[in-house]
Design an enzyme around this catalytic site. Sequence first.
Site, PDB file in Angstrom:
ATOM      1  N   HIS A 243      15.221  78.210  -4.554  1.00 22.55           N
ATOM      2  CA  HIS A 243      15.185  78.077  -3.088  1.00 22.55           C
ATOM      3  C   HIS A 243      13.790  78.343  -2.526  1.00 22.55           C
ATOM      4  O   HIS A 243      13.659  78.757  -1.379  1.00 22.55           O
ATOM      5  CB  HIS A 243      16.146  79.079  -2.425  1.00 22.55           C
ATOM      6  CG  HIS A 243      17.604  78.752  -2.547  1.00 22.55           C
ATOM      7  ND1 HIS A 243      18.293  78.873  -3.718  1.00 22.55           N
ATOM      8  CD2 HIS A 243      18.508  78.322  -1.622  1.00 22.55           C
ATOM      9  CE1 HIS A 243      19.562  78.538  -3.510  1.00 22.55           C
ATOM     10  NE2 HIS A 243      19.713  78.195  -2.245  1.00 22.55           N
TER      11      HIS A 243
ATOM     12  N   GLU B 279      25.020  66.026  -1.440  1.00 22.14           N
ATOM     13  CA  GLU B 279      23.702  65.515  -1.044  1.00 22.14           C
ATOM     14  C   GLU B 279      23.487  64.076  -1.483  1.00 22.14           C
ATOM     15  O   GLU B 279      22.896  63.279  -0.744  1.00 22.14           O
ATOM     16  CB  GLU B 279      22.582  66.393  -1.616  1.00 22.14           C
ATOM     17  CG  GLU B 279      22.498  67.787  -1.001  1.00 22.14           C
ATOM     18  CD  GLU B 279      23.478  68.771  -1.607  1.00 22.14           C
ATOM     19  OE1 GLU B 279      24.136  68.418  -2.617  1.00 22.14           O
ATOM     20  OE2 GLU B 279      23.591  69.892  -1.068  1.00 22.14           O
TER      21      GLU B 279
HETATM   22  C1  LIG Z   1      23.031  71.690  -3.898  1.00 19.72           C
HETATM   23  C2  LIG Z   1      23.190  72.712  -2.856  1.00 19.72           C
HETATM   24  N1  LIG Z   1      23.533  72.337  -1.616  1.00 19.72           N
HETATM   25  C3  LIG Z   1      23.678  73.255  -0.645  1.00 19.72           C
HETATM   26  C4  LIG Z   1      23.469  74.573  -0.898  1.00 19.72           C
HETATM   27  C5  LIG Z   1      23.571  75.600   0.208  1.00 19.72           C
HETATM   28  N2  LIG Z   1      24.805  76.360   0.057  1.00 19.72           N
HETATM   29  C6  LIG Z   1      24.842  77.519  -0.615  1.00 19.72           C
HETATM   30  S1  LIG Z   1      26.383  78.129  -0.757  1.00 19.72           S
HETATM   31  C7  LIG Z   1      27.027  76.848   0.117  1.00 19.72           C
HETATM   32  C8  LIG Z   1      28.496  76.782   0.381  1.00 19.72           C
HETATM   33  C9  LIG Z   1      29.286  76.731  -0.864  1.00 19.72           C
HETATM   34  O1  LIG Z   1      30.634  76.689  -0.553  1.00 19.72           O
HETATM   35  P1  LIG Z   1      31.723  76.906  -1.676  1.00 19.72           P
HETATM   36  O2  LIG Z   1      31.407  76.064  -2.846  1.00 19.72           O
HETATM   37  O3  LIG Z   1      33.043  76.726  -1.054  1.00 19.72           O
HETATM   38  O4  LIG Z   1      31.496  78.404  -2.138  1.00 19.72           O
HETATM   39  P2  LIG Z   1      31.731  79.747  -1.289  1.00 19.72           P
HETATM   40  O5  LIG Z   1      30.431  80.037  -0.610  1.00 19.72           O
HETATM   41  O6  LIG Z   1      32.827  79.526  -0.343  1.00 19.72           O
HETATM   42  O7  LIG Z   1      32.034  80.781  -2.308  1.00 19.72           O
HETATM   43  C10 LIG Z   1      26.031  75.956   0.485  1.00 19.72           C
HETATM   44  C11 LIG Z   1      26.229  74.724   1.271  1.00 19.72           C
HETATM   45  C12 LIG Z   1      23.095  74.929  -2.204  1.00 19.72           C
HETATM   46  N3  LIG Z   1      22.830  76.202  -2.533  1.00 19.72           N
HETATM   47  N4  LIG Z   1      22.988  73.993  -3.167  1.00 19.72           N
END
Ligand SMILES: Cc1ncc(C[n+]2csc(CCOP(=O)(O)OP(=O)(O)O)c2C)c(N)n1
Lengths: 342, 321
Positions: free
Chosen positions: A140, A71
């Site tokens: 959230h 972000e």
């Molecule tokens: C700061 C922030 N940005 C975006 C999100 C929304 N979000 C939640 S999980 C996720 C994906 C995370 O991907 P990864 O780190 O690869 O973990 P995975 O879900 O694959 O276990 C996103 C974009 C968030 N919760 N926090």
Amino acid sequence: MSKKSFRQAINEALRQEMRRDPTVVLMGEDVAGGQGGSSGVKDAWGGVLGVTKGLLTEFGESRVLDTPISEASYIGAAAGAAATGLRPVAELMFVDFVGCCLDQIMNQAAKFRYMFGGKARTPLVIRAMYGAGFNAAAQHSQALYPLFTHIPGLKVVVPSSPYEAKGLLIEAIRDDDPVIFLENKVMYDDIEEVPDEAYTIPFGEANLTREGDDVTIVAIGRMVGMANEAADRLAKQGISCTVLDPRTTFPLDEQTILECVEDTGRLVIVDESSPRCNMACDISALVAEQAFGALKAPIRRVVPPHTPVPFSTPLENLYMPNADKIEAAVKAVMMQKTREVA
Amino acid sequence: MQISRETLLRSYRAMRTIRAFEERLHREFATGEIPGFVHLYCGEEASAVGVCANLTEQDTIASTHRGHGHCIAKGVDVGGMMAEIYGRKTGVCRGKGGSMHIADLSKGMLGANGIVGGGPPLICGAALSHKVLKDNGVAVAFYGDGASNEGTTLESLNLATVWHLPAVFVVEDNGYGEATGASYACAGTQKDRAAGFGMPYMECDGSDFFAVHDAARDAIDHARSGKGPVMLHVHLQRWYGHFEGDAMSYRAPNEVADAKKDHDCLESFRERAGQEKLLDLSALDEIDAAVADEIESAVQAAKQAPWPEEADLMADVYVKI
Ligand SMILES: Cc1ncc(C[n+]2csc(CCOP(=O)(O)OP(=O)(O)O)c2C)c(N)n1
Ligand SMILES: [Mg+2]
């Protein structure tokens, strides 16, 4: 004119502005989705709740940009692009994530114009979801519009219906200052008549959703619907309310708020954000300073308690303002012994 | 080095518990009874368990939004977790946090996290505590491929190196951050990122408990012995959607089915345990049955547990006002 959801209204506003102005670009996490996926399906999500669906197909990857989960860099990139010729609409998904990129908003985008002696324009829109009522818990669910309203240089929009969302978003995109545009996540499926063509709703002009004689209710975003629901019930009990939706917390339509309070002599403010230093405080101060003489009863604020948003349903229900709480507050100001107003 | 029989049994049980916990949640979520967002860890069990098998209760971990597996592997009470996910007063966080915020500091579990990239900086702090308090502990950050692109994560790799912290950075790389592929979102490689900070790097197949266990042992030994932080890159597959309700149109139709067929950590564990005569397979069957009972009772207890009360709303915002 046809019935559209809050989600469709926002999608249409983005689409029409992108057609009109080639400098409007979209960026955010999964605003399209599917990049680098094994199925090759593009636009797999169109935003985590489907708000930007279809825009990649129409405008292509050079104008609809999926971002890494970074972000600070892409919100900052949107600010930098805005200052150098583009009109970016950056999506922050949940407004709570502003914790990850506040510097780029607060110290960069918001301050360019003033710090640079009026030489910069930053036509940036940051869209984000806000609000409780989704069991999305403490990280959230926040309603952070007071945080942005506090920062000079930012304009802050909190639409209360699909019609409002479309007109205010088009206005936000055409505005030359940085605008924070907050969408209540519980409202995406709300439906009402929305014009098909592009239209704008000016900032800083409150909307009177109903007019009455006894009490003015100022409500923000999703609270406007609840205030009208309470006002309907109160009307049946012989209490008539004005319901005022400021639409933007900055600029704030101070004049209309003051005029309504002059007319009714009583004020209830409904604000979903944390109660310390929120809009209810700000509007109370405005009225106490400039319409004190008109007040027949103390101002009442219907706000959540000073806690993070709890997860569990019964706690979240207790936390949230609702029509019952608004109704009770209005009755309480009506019961208050009327102060003699000179 | 041979893994003890006791560790093997405990680890199998933990992996089975995670699998059963998550598959049950998948079914219960579909009934609409579970509120909020739920991200399942199915398919990734060996990562949490293989790493945590090398930790003691006083070591610290930080988890993610996909945190149930890390919690179970670190010894958080399963019944308390289930009750938390159902929003009940008996939950480990008293119904205040839900799936994305399960935490138990008494178990060295510094929390699941709703903020991607929230954990790595916290783990620098936990590692600092271990170092200053000289308790011989290490701190482990689990984070996804998506989270590896957060500034907080990259800054933490630097800080941990600069401060020479007893920290391990476990990148759980399942190839996706939500609907976006890591091949699109991650520039360069995790290996080169570690190298960029002068940090030792290890990688392993996350569907092979033994591979994770051994790599994690080396990584954790390195950190514990005062040689500074390490990155452990675990290659994984996620068996369900990003969150419950995700139709996964961004994935090839056979991707999940192939992962379940070819990368099942429980199957490969049983196979190896049988072939190398490490364990009696009937002992594993008994564990399966016991776990099924445990999950069933956890769900029943959670559904019958009391809701939080009005007084709970204002409780625990501060230690003292
Ligand atoms: C700061 C922030 N940005 C975006 C999100 C929304 N979000 C939640 S999980 C996720 C994906 C995370 O991907 P990864 O780190 O690869 O973990 P995975 O879900 O694959 O276990 C996103 C974009 C968030 N919760 N926090
Ligand atoms: Mg991932």
